[in-house]
Structures are given as structure tokens and as C-alpha cells.
Design a protein around this motif. Sequence first.
Motif, PDB file in Angstrom:
ATOM      1  N   SER A 286       0.825  -1.204   0.000  1.00  0.00           N
ATOM      2  CA  SER A 286       0.000   0.000   0.000  1.00  0.00           C
ATOM      3  C   SER A 286       0.862   1.258   0.000  1.00  0.00           C
ATOM      4  O   SER A 286       0.490   2.281  -0.601  1.00  0.00           O
ATOM      5  N   GLU A 287       2.034   1.181   0.656  1.00  0.00           N
ATOM      6  CA  GLU A 287       2.919   2.355   0.700  1.00  0.00           C
ATOM      7  C   GLU A 287       3.445   2.700  -0.682  1.00  0.00           C
ATOM      8  O   GLU A 287       3.455   3.876  -1.095  1.00  0.00           O
ATOM      9  N   ASN A 288       3.894   1.698  -1.422  1.00  0.00           N
ATOM     10  CA  ASN A 288       4.436   1.962  -2.754  1.00  0.00           C
ATOM     11  C   ASN A 288       3.341   2.353  -3.743  1.00  0.00           C
ATOM     12  O   ASN A 288       3.570   3.177  -4.638  1.00  0.00           O
ATOM     13  N   ALA A 289       2.164   1.766  -3.600  1.00  0.00           N
ATOM     14  CA  ALA A 289       1.052   2.161  -4.455  1.00  0.00           C
ATOM     15  C   ALA A 289       0.675   3.614  -4.199  1.00  0.00           C
ATOM     16  O   ALA A 289       0.392   4.381  -5.133  1.00  0.00           O
ATOM     17  N   ARG A 290       0.695   4.005  -2.921  1.00  0.00           N
ATOM     18  CA  ARG A 290       0.382   5.388  -2.568  1.00  0.00           C
ATOM     19  C   ARG A 290       1.440   6.339  -3.124  1.00  0.00           C
ATOM     20  O   ARG A 290       1.113   7.412  -3.656  1.00  0.00           O
ATOM     21  N   ALA A 291       2.711   5.949  -3.037  1.00  0.00           N
ATOM     22  CA  ALA A 291       3.790   6.778  -3.573  1.00  0.00           C
ATOM     23  C   ALA A 291       3.649   6.946  -5.082  1.00  0.00           C
ATOM     24  O   ALA A 291       3.867   8.041  -5.628  1.00  0.00           O
ATOM     25  N   ALA A 292       3.253   5.877  -5.767  1.00  0.00           N
ATOM     26  CA  ALA A 292       3.060   5.958  -7.221  1.00  0.00           C
ATOM     27  C   ALA A 292       1.914   6.902  -7.555  1.00  0.00           C
ATOM     28  O   ALA A 292       1.993   7.693  -8.510  1.00  0.00           O
ATOM     29  N   ALA A 293       0.827   6.842  -6.777  1.00  0.00           N
ATOM     30  CA  ALA A 293      -0.309   7.727  -7.026  1.00  0.00           C
ATOM     31  C   ALA A 293       0.079   9.191  -6.828  1.00  0.00           C
ATOM     32  O   ALA A 293      -0.365  10.072  -7.580  1.00  0.00           O
ATOM     33  N   LEU A 294       0.921   9.488  -5.848  1.00  0.00           N
ATOM     34  CA  LEU A 294       1.371  10.860  -5.625  1.00  0.00           C
ATOM     35  C   LEU A 294       2.246  11.350  -6.779  1.00  0.00           C
ATOM     36  O   LEU A 294       2.197  12.527  -7.156  1.00  0.00           O
ATOM     37  N   MET A 295       3.059  10.451  -7.340  1.00  0.00           N
ATOM     38  CA  MET A 295       3.843  10.827  -8.525  1.00  0.00           C
ATOM     39  C   MET A 295       2.916  11.208  -9.675  1.00  0.00           C
ATOM     40  O   MET A 295       3.140  12.203 -10.380  1.00  0.00           O
ATOM     41  N   LEU A 296       1.876  10.417  -9.869  1.00  0.00           N
ATOM     42  CA  LEU A 296       0.938  10.689 -10.958  1.00  0.00           C
ATOM     43  C   LEU A 296       0.190  11.994 -10.736  1.00  0.00           C
ATOM     44  O   LEU A 296      -0.160  12.691 -11.701  1.00  0.00           O
ATOM     45  N   ARG A 297      -0.021  12.344  -9.482  1.00  0.00           N
ATOM     46  CA  ARG A 297      -0.659  13.632  -9.189  1.00  0.00           C
ATOM     47  C   ARG A 297       0.231  14.779  -9.657  1.00  0.00           C
ATOM     48  O   ARG A 297      -0.245  15.773 -10.234  1.00  0.00           O
ATOM     49  N   GLN A 298       1.535  14.648  -9.468  1.00  0.00           N
ATOM     50  CA  GLN A 298       2.455  15.712  -9.868  1.00  0.00           C
ATOM     51  C   GLN A 298       2.582  15.822 -11.390  1.00  0.00           C
ATOM     52  O   GLN A 298       2.959  16.873 -11.905  1.00  0.00           O
ATOM     53  N   VAL A 299       2.282  14.730 -12.106  1.00  0.00           N
ATOM     54  CA  VAL A 299       2.261  14.807 -13.571  1.00  0.00           C
ATOM     55  C   VAL A 299       1.214  15.826 -14.017  1.00  0.00           C
ATOM     56  O   VAL A 299       1.408  16.549 -15.005  1.00  0.00           O
ATOM     57  N   VAL A 300       0.113  15.915 -13.269  1.00  0.00           N
ATOM     58  CA  VAL A 300      -0.958  16.860 -13.607  1.00  0.00           C
ATOM     59  C   VAL A 300      -0.636  18.263 -13.108  1.00  0.00           C
ATOM     60  O   VAL A 300      -0.872  19.259 -13.799  1.00  0.00           O
ATOM     61  N   THR A 301      -0.076  18.366 -11.909  1.00  0.00           N
ATOM     62  CA  THR A 301       0.159  19.691 -11.338  1.00  0.00           C
ATOM     63  C   THR A 301       1.364  20.403 -11.938  1.00  0.00           C
ATOM     64  O   THR A 301       1.388  21.635 -12.030  1.00  0.00           O
ATOM     65  N   ARG A 302       2.386  19.626 -12.394  1.00  0.00           N
ATOM     66  CA  ARG A 302       3.580  20.300 -12.920  1.00  0.00           C
ATOM     67  C   ARG A 302       4.264  19.531 -14.050  1.00  0.00           C
ATOM     68  O   ARG A 302       5.416  19.790 -14.359  1.00  0.00           O
ATOM     69  N   GLY A 303       3.527  18.606 -14.679  1.00  0.00           N
ATOM     70  CA  GLY A 303       4.140  17.787 -15.717  1.00  0.00           C
ATOM     71  C   GLY A 303       3.428  17.859 -17.048  1.00  0.00           C
ATOM     72  O   GLY A 303       2.863  18.890 -17.433  1.00  0.00           O
ATOM     73  N   THR A 304       3.421  16.732 -17.744  1.00  0.00           N
ATOM     74  CA  THR A 304       2.930  16.693 -19.132  1.00  0.00           C
ATOM     75  C   THR A 304       1.411  16.676 -19.248  1.00  0.00           C
ATOM     76  O   THR A 304       0.890  16.741 -20.361  1.00  0.00           O
ATOM     77  N   ALA A 305       0.692  16.577 -18.110  1.00  0.00           N
ATOM     78  CA  ALA A 305      -0.776  16.491 -18.169  1.00  0.00           C
ATOM     79  C   ALA A 305      -1.416  17.682 -17.475  1.00  0.00           C
ATOM     80  O   ALA A 305      -2.425  17.547 -16.783  1.00  0.00           O
ATOM     81  N   SER A 306      -0.855  18.861 -17.671  1.00  0.00           N
ATOM     82  CA  SER A 306      -1.363  20.043 -16.973  1.00  0.00           C
ATOM     83  C   SER A 306      -2.796  20.378 -17.369  1.00  0.00           C
ATOM     84  O   SER A 306      -3.553  20.948 -16.579  1.00  0.00           O
ATOM     85  N   PHE A 307      -3.206  20.021 -18.600  1.00  0.00           N
ATOM     86  CA  PHE A 307      -4.578  20.272 -19.013  1.00  0.00           C
ATOM     87  C   PHE A 307      -5.569  19.297 -18.358  1.00  0.00           C
ATOM     88  O   PHE A 307      -6.771  19.407 -18.569  1.00  0.00           O
ATOM     89  N   GLY A 308      -5.060  18.371 -17.575  1.00  0.00           N
ATOM     90  CA  GLY A 308      -5.925  17.392 -16.923  1.00  0.00           C
ATOM     91  C   GLY A 308      -6.466  17.838 -15.590  1.00  0.00           C
ATOM     92  O   GLY A 308      -7.278  17.128 -14.984  1.00  0.00           O
ATOM     93  N   GLU A 309      -6.049  18.978 -15.110  1.00  0.00           N
ATOM     94  CA  GLU A 309      -6.524  19.455 -13.812  1.00  0.00           C
ATOM     95  C   GLU A 309      -8.004  19.815 -13.876  1.00  0.00           C
ATOM     96  O   GLU A 309      -8.449  20.556 -14.771  1.00  0.00           O
ATOM     97  N   VAL A 310      -8.789  19.257 -12.946  1.00  0.00           N
ATOM     98  CA  VAL A 310     -10.214  19.554 -12.820  1.00  0.00           C
ATOM     99  C   VAL A 310     -10.426  20.083 -11.408  1.00  0.00           C
ATOM    100  O   VAL A 310     -10.213  19.362 -10.431  1.00  0.00           O
ATOM    101  N   GLU A 311     -10.816  21.335 -11.307  1.00  0.00           N
ATOM    102  CA  GLU A 311     -10.909  21.991 -10.007  1.00  0.00           C
ATOM    103  C   GLU A 311     -11.831  21.224  -9.058  1.00  0.00           C
ATOM    104  O   GLU A 311     -12.971  20.909  -9.398  1.00  0.00           O
ATOM    105  N   GLY A 312     -11.277  20.880  -7.901  1.00  0.00           N
ATOM    106  CA  GLY A 312     -12.063  20.211  -6.869  1.00  0.00           C
ATOM    107  C   GLY A 312     -11.956  18.703  -6.856  1.00  0.00           C
ATOM    108  O   GLY A 312     -12.475  18.053  -5.949  1.00  0.00           O
ATOM    109  N   TYR A 313     -11.267  18.098  -7.876  1.00  0.00           N
ATOM    110  CA  TYR A 313     -11.276  16.637  -7.957  1.00  0.00           C
ATOM    111  C   TYR A 313      -9.892  15.994  -7.969  1.00  0.00           C
ATOM    112  O   TYR A 313      -9.791  14.782  -8.136  1.00  0.00           O
ATOM    113  N   GLU A 314      -8.817  16.741  -7.820  1.00  0.00           N
ATOM    114  CA  GLU A 314      -7.467  16.197  -7.647  1.00  0.00           C
ATOM    115  C   GLU A 314      -7.159  15.052  -8.625  1.00  0.00           C
ATOM    116  O   GLU A 314      -7.015  13.896  -8.243  1.00  0.00           O
TER     117      GLU A 314
END
Length: 595
Positions: free
Chosen positions: A471-499
Amino acid sequence: MIRTPLRPLARILSARVKGENPDHIERENIRLRAESTRAKAQHRAEGRLLVLGLAFFAAFMVVGARMGLLAASEPMEPRSAGLGAEISGRRADITDRNGRILATNFSTHALYAHPKQMIDPARVALELSALFPDMKAEDLERRFTDGRSFLWLRKKLSPEQMQAVHDIGDPGLLFGPRDMRLYPNGKLASHILGGASFGVEGVHSAEVIGIAGVERALDSRLRDPAQAATPLALSIDMTVQTAMHEVLETGMRMMNAKAAAGVLMDVHTGEVLSMVSLPDFDPNDRPTPLLKGDPADSPLFNHAVQGVYELGSTFKIFTTSQAMELGLVDAHTMVDADAPLRWGKHRIGEYGSKNYGPLLSVTDVIVKSSNVGTANLALRIGGERQQEFFKSLGLFDPVPLELSEATGAAPILPKRWADIVTITASYGHGMSASPMHLASAYSAIANGGVLLTPTLLRRDKPPAGKRILSSENARAAALMLRQVVTRGTASFGEVEGYEVAGKTGTADKVKRGGGYDKGKNINTFAAMFPASDPQYVLVVTLDEASDNSSTRPRRTAGWTAVPVAAEVIRRTAPLLGLRPQIEYAPLNEVSAVSQ
């Protein structure tokens, strides 16, 4: 047998004593014997005539009764069923998870003809061709007059068509009642439902059988008389399905894509809440399959399941997750990302000839989508362990889904897993899988590391799955994917309120004869939301998409698949019961308000 003499001695002696002529006694006995013989022959003849008369009477009664039955019933054409087999057209309804009807039975009629009973075959042929443009009057007239006694004309008729045929008024045109399959939502969920047709047919009924999709995969369940009154509940939510269909259809048109696919899954149950493949079709009027050319060009082709593609950089999170699970790295470990990487005669570079090196953190390898960083992680993992992990994610086998098309959609794997395959597979090249495979694998990361079998059937409770990540490594992977949206190649994927968290993937299409077509891409965005506690996974894939709103076409997933997926999330998240997370401004912050 005792034979009585014609001249008994006692009577002869007595007659002589009395002076009578003994010859009279003989003549009298001859007469009596002849009368007795004649009486016996007459009695025997009368008995025989009586038996023969009764036999003829019984035969005529049987023939008469049979003729009466035939005259009172409609003729039936020969059936392929065995003697005594009863044709059953009953079939259970199919509903979505909330009980909305997706497929049901509808009473209609078939049209058939008895040409020998027709009064005017030429006129009938002409009027039928006017009613049904696909029928030619010349062909109909030829078939009506070639001596056959039975002819199917239409397998099903609308009430208006039935009335028009009735108005023709020829006794050789007859109607047979039957049930047909009706899909009240038309194209919605067409690739899920598939379609149905007629199997064994009779004049008075017809067998309804599934020919594709869920209808075929679960045909025995739907045809089971014991369960005919119990609807089959799918996991699909038709409200969500409608929203995703509308967004994908619009996005496919705006991005000039050839085809599109979308899969939305519940990460805790494995239920597929929505699956869309475009172009699609109406199962009420299912088109004919293509006999030549690329099967993917047919609207019958399910791009979400049958579409087996190289899914590009969406695979990078699998490589980093496995490296963390093996204890080789953590999210902050620095890895070699100096481009290009040379391996034998092969040169591994970055998109746009960039160089993110010399070192990147594991998190930034995902955020910047570094091929070289991912390749170096894969080499540390090794080919054998990489294959085992991909197998555990279900990427080596057909996806176990309740669709007839799923069993034949196996991933395409290299014949030999050399080191260069280990490198390319780490970032989604050299092997192919479907969007449904990708959604299932991402769900295992989103739910804390447990792989669940995906399903199109409603589940009342979460199934037992197979743990592939802590669960720890799965959680770490999910946090990496979150940063892809906030500061990476998927910036257009941000939907306000839904992380939203996710990973883009842009891969050149593989040519049919081998090699890659540099001008044609498969663009994919695999997302999970909300990132702080993932509940759903969404995969959106566009075939040959191109954003032409600028001076130069932009063909990467960040410009095409990501904004489409973001709109899907924006539309479907409220329908799924997710409340947006509102970020409040600090109390000491002053806001300017214009009047």
C-alpha cells in the motif's frame, strides 16, 4: 369329424319293411347337407364383409380427421430443430446497475409467403419492392413462380410495415408472430451489449441468440428459462455512459481523431461503470462486418477491448512502482537520465531530443516522462522480473471481461525478451495492450496495490484480489501521478475540486507490415481521481488525434487525450457522487471586488 352317411342302414331297412323307396332318404340327406354347407359359407362371407367395412370406415375417419386439422391450421415450414424440439424466444432483460432497461424483448411479426396460394405474384412482387427498397421486383417474381411452396421474406416487421403488407391483400402473404431484441438506448453501450439475432426459426416463433458483446458471452444465462424473469444487471451506469459518450464524441471531432475509446472503472470493486468505443453503431440495426481491409475501420470494432496498441509512457509508472517494490529506489532516489542512452546499436532518446539529465529523481522521471530514466530503472530490475510483474498486472493475457470480443484480444508480445525489449517495454513500446488492460492495471495502483478482475456485471460486494504492490508503494506511485498533472505533461488534466492524477502516453502507430508510422499516433491518458483517496480510474485513448488550433499540429497526448479526459471527469464526477474539494482562501487574505 364324424361324417353322417347319406344312406343310413337302419333307416333303409325300416323303409323297406314299410314298402318305401330308400332312394328318397339319400336325396333328402344330400339336400340337408347342401343347405348346411351353404349356410356356413354365407355366415363366413357376412363376417368378412363386416370386418372389411369396419376397416374402411376407420381409415376414412382417420383421413378425414387429419384433413380437417390441416385445413384448420397454418402450414409450417421445415425446421432444423429435432422432432419434438420446442422453439423458445424468451430471453432475460439486461439492465444497468440502477435497473434501467438496456435490452428487452419486443413482440413483432415475420413475413413469409406461400407462392402457390398467390393470386397475382407479379403484382405482389411489384408492391413489396415498393415497400422494401432492398427487394427487387424481378427477383421476387422469379422466386414466387419457380415452384417453391414456402418463402421467407422479412425476419421482422414494424407495425406500419405489417399494415402496408396486409393492405396488399393477397392470401399468399402471411405473418408469423415472434419476439425480437430491442435496445431502447440505440448506440449507447452498443459495444457492451453487442446485439442479438434469430437462431432456429419457425412460423409461429423464433429463437433469439446473442451474436456479440454481453449478449453472446452470457447467452446461456440470458436464455435460461429458469432465469428469464430475472434481469441481468450490468455494472454500467447509463447516466455516466451518456456523459462520457457525448464528451468523447465531441473530443474525437475536435481533435480530428479517427477513433476513440474510454473506460471508467471503480478501483475498489473492479466494476466497469462506463465503456465507450467510437465510431459505434445501433444494435437494433447492426451493420455487416467488413470482409476485407482493416477490422479497426468497422464501427463494430471495440477499440476499448479489441484495440491492442503500444500505449507509450503510460507504462512508466509500472516500472517505477516495481523498482520501489523491489527496494531498488524510493520516490526521491536520483537515477541516470542523461540522454541519449546507447545500448548496442540502439539509441534511446527523449521526446523532442531533450535531455533531462544527468540525474533525475524517480518522481521527476515520471513527471517529465523520461525515457532514459525509465530505461535505466528497467535495466536494474531485469527482464525476468519485469516480465513477472507485467504478468501479475494482467498485461500478458486477454482481459477477463464478459465480452465475446475480449477472449480474442490478447496483448501482442515480443517473441524474445532481450535487454532492448526490457528497455522499450519499460516506457510502453515493443509490446501492445488494450485500454481495458491499462485501466485494470492502473486500478491496482489506485486501490492500494490489489489487482481485481474487471467486470461488466454489478457486484454487491468487493471481490478478493491479488496483491501486487504494498500500500505504501502504491500510494507513492499515485502521488507521482498527481504531480504529472500539477507540474508535468498532463497540466490540461486538472479539474478543479477533484485532484486528478495520471500519466500521458504518446506512441507512434505500428504499421501492418512492421515499423512505425511517424505521422500517426495513439494518444492515451490514464487517470485516477481524487488523488488523495482514489475511487475511480479513467483511460481515454484517441487514434490519430491532432490538435490543429495552432499554426502547427500538436499530436501528443497532453494536447489531445488529456483535455478530453478532463472534460469526462468534470462531467461524470458529480454523477458518481463525488463532492468537489473546495480550497478556501486564508482568513487574512484581502480580495478586491469591483462594483
